[in-house]
Design an enzyme around this catalytic site. Structure first.
Site, mmCIF file in Angstrom:
data_model
loop_
_atom_site.group_PDB
_atom_site.id
_atom_site.type_symbol
_atom_site.label_atom_id
_atom_site.label_comp_id
_atom_site.label_asym_id
_atom_site.label_seq_id
_atom_site.Cartn_x
_atom_site.Cartn_y
_atom_site.Cartn_z
ATOM 1 N N LEU A 1 0.850 -1.187 0.000
ATOM 2 C CA LEU A 1 0.000 0.000 0.000
ATOM 3 C C LEU A 1 0.886 1.238 0.000
ATOM 4 C CD1 LEU A 1 -2.732 -0.884 2.679
ATOM 5 C CD2 LEU A 1 -3.000 -0.901 0.193
ATOM 6 N N ASP A 2 0.354 2.331 -0.550
ATOM 7 C CA ASP A 2 1.073 3.597 -0.524
ATOM 8 C C ASP A 2 1.207 4.106 0.907
ATOM 9 O OD1 ASP A 2 1.442 3.702 -3.217
ATOM 10 O OD2 ASP A 2 -0.173 5.115 -3.616
ATOM 11 N N ILE A 3 2.113 5.047 1.095
ATOM 12 C CA ILE A 3 2.334 5.626 2.412
ATOM 13 C C ILE A 3 1.084 6.329 2.929
ATOM 14 C CG2 ILE A 3 3.231 7.808 1.485
ATOM 15 C CD1 ILE A 3 5.258 7.812 3.823
#
Length: 251
Positions: free
Chosen positions: A106-108
């Site tokens: 997942l993205d930050i």
């Protein structure tokens, strides 16, 4: 003596503990290590992988495959190491964390379900470009979503610089600007780009589900737990993944 593979003592112990080679050396000099009941002080000693190793009287054994679900908070990256940001592995209090990897990144700025394991074949079923696995997200949008977006997502969306539409996706409108979306492929930043193609913008994105594995509601942000046997087994069931030409892990 039983047949087996020869290993250096320090390497064998570092593989089943969090100790570095230097720390194993100190433990050996302090007479804290025994091999088959005999104290060994030379960390370079050759032992068999079938030998019984003890540290401070505790038997050391190779851990079996491990499977965790984690509720990822904002600000953490899905990587084993990062020079600028904390990683999801920093949230785990487990030995030999360096052997673990993330199955479904997942993205930050995206929260929710992350699966972590040291079983490469298992995670391959989730992340391989030659398979697809359904992933469900909750999204909070900048603008109200149009009713016809459901049909557009069901037909597939043309993304910028892509040669073909996305695979059909299931969109559920929860409120004017809140939706739940299920995709079955993993193009780069796919969910955000799909809404962007409709002139909208994702403000918050939270992954709720990967295949048959649902994020445990009892897990607060940053908390994790072991997967159940049923959750682990669900990854290898035929309905979890099927051959596909799409690639990548994304949100």
């Amino acid at each position: 003596m039983a047949e087996g593979k020869f290993l250096r003592l320090d390497k064998a112990i570092s593989q089943v503990t969090d100790l570095s080679r230097a720390e194993v050396k100190r433990a050996a000099k302090q007479q804290r290590i025994t091999v088959n009941g005999v104290t060994v002080t030379d960390p370079a000693s050759k032992i068999l992988d079938t030998d019984e190793l003890c540290l401070d009287g505790d038997l050391l054994t190779e851990a079996g495959p491990r499977y965790f679900m984690l509720n990822k908070p904002l600000g953490y990256v899905c990587a084993t190491k990062d020079g600028e940001h904390p990683t999801v592995l920093d949230l785990l209090d487990e030995p030999n964390k360096h052997k673990l990897h993330i199955a479904g990144r997942l993205d930050i700025d995206t929260t929710g379900l992350v699966l972590i394991t040291d079983d490469g074949q298992w995670s391959h079923r989730i992340t391989s470009p030659r398979h697809h696995c359904a992933k469900t997200y909750y999204a909070h949008l900048a603008d109200p979503i149009e009713d016809n977006a459901i049909d557009k997502f069901a037909k597939g969306i043309w993304l910028n610089n892509e040669k073909k539409r996305t695979k059909p996706a299931e969109l559920e409108i929860l409120y004017r600007n809140e939706v739940r979306i299920t995709i079955s492929e993993g193009r780069y930043h796919q969910v955000k780009r799909m809404f962007g193609a409709l002139g909208n913008r994702v403000l918050e994105l939270h992954r709720e589900r990967i295949g048959n594995i649902i994020l445990d509601e009892e897990l607060s942000e940053g908390e994790y737990r072991l997967l159940t046997f049923e959750e682990i087994a669900s990854v290898t069931e035929p309905e979890f993944v099927e051959p596909e030409n799409s690639a990548g892990d994304t949100d």
